[in-house]
Scaffold this motif. Sequence first.
Motif, PDB file in Angstrom:
ATOM      1  N   GLU A 182       1.028  -1.270   0.041  1.00 45.04           N
ATOM      2  CA  GLU A 182      -0.166   0.109  -0.002  1.00 45.04           C
ATOM      3  C   GLU A 182       0.921   1.311   0.097  1.00 45.04           C
ATOM      4  N   ASP A 210       2.313   1.938  -3.310  1.00 42.66           N
ATOM      5  CA  ASP A 210       0.978   2.363  -4.392  1.00 42.66           C
ATOM      6  C   ASP A 210       0.903   3.764  -4.254  1.00 42.66           C
ATOM      7  N   ASN A 236       1.855   6.491  -6.734  1.00 47.56           N
ATOM      8  CA  ASN A 236       0.814   7.741  -7.544  1.00 47.56           C
ATOM      9  C   ASN A 236       1.173   9.146  -7.098  1.00 47.56           C
ATOM     10  N   PRO A 264       2.801   5.104 -11.056  1.00 45.60           N
ATOM     11  CA  PRO A 264       1.953   4.057 -10.387  1.00 45.60           C
ATOM     12  C   PRO A 264       2.545   2.618 -10.363  1.00 45.60           C
TER      13      PRO A 264
END
Length: 299
Positions: free
Chosen positions: A217, A220, A224, A229
Amino acid sequence: MNIVLTGSLGNIGKPLTQKLVKKGHSVTVISSKTERQKDIAALGAKAAIGKMEDVDFLSKAFQGADVVYVMATLGNQSFFDPNIDIVEDMTQLGKNYKTAIERAGVKKVIELSAIGADKDSGNGNLIFHYNIENILKQLPTDVSIKVMRPSGFYTNLLRSVQSVKDKGVIISNYGGNQKEPWVSPMDIASAIVEEMESTFEGRTVRYIASDEISPNEIADALGNAIGKPELKWQAITDKQMLDGMLSMGMNPQAAKGLVEMQTAQGDGTLYEDYNQNKPTMGKVKLADFAKEFAKVYNN
């Protein structure tokens, strides 16, 4: 209140000083650097400049304090100094704090410790926090102590900026989808202020965390935020991680300690006591830190 803070104006010290001054407390900030004096004064606090190794200086600085906040932390340069014993040096600082607290007659102490400080082994470099907690426990029983145990700092992830730029990955010796606690220095400062302004009685321990998130997580969110990404959190072996840090010139003791600590993060053993005493989460979430990470990355 008359409050004395160690730790200068670091990630925690600066917002802590700002919050306490804003609330009307008289704040003295201890720093080893003379050039910090003007920065401390600019925040509305008083500076006490001296060496942490100097027990006489610490005793004088603590004199008359209603509350003393003590912390022991490693500057980034310490990780690359081959001539220091990190655990021994930090443990000695704890002894200096204990002596100074006794000499100054301080009755209320807040100690910044760390998650994993409940363990006497298997926690890597965090063992010095275990040592300091136990040194301060030897203070007279009329000295109230609030131990603060924050989880891993979001800001530690900034050490991965270069590997993200060079290799497109965040590298550690663990990874995956297992959630673990992370914390913002801002939430630590807020928790310390809250504890300073509440009743002191006996010896207490408080964990501090802002969010519970997994390595995947984190990758990610940070990916981003920086427009990548595809960013991944890559797990390598303990040996690969150790060899990599040693090749960078890291202090061998520090490198081995980091590997052991992160192994304990990965298998969850670092969080056993935390999981039995979970705190209310702070305000600063991963999404907030991702913006900070992006600013550093883009600079």
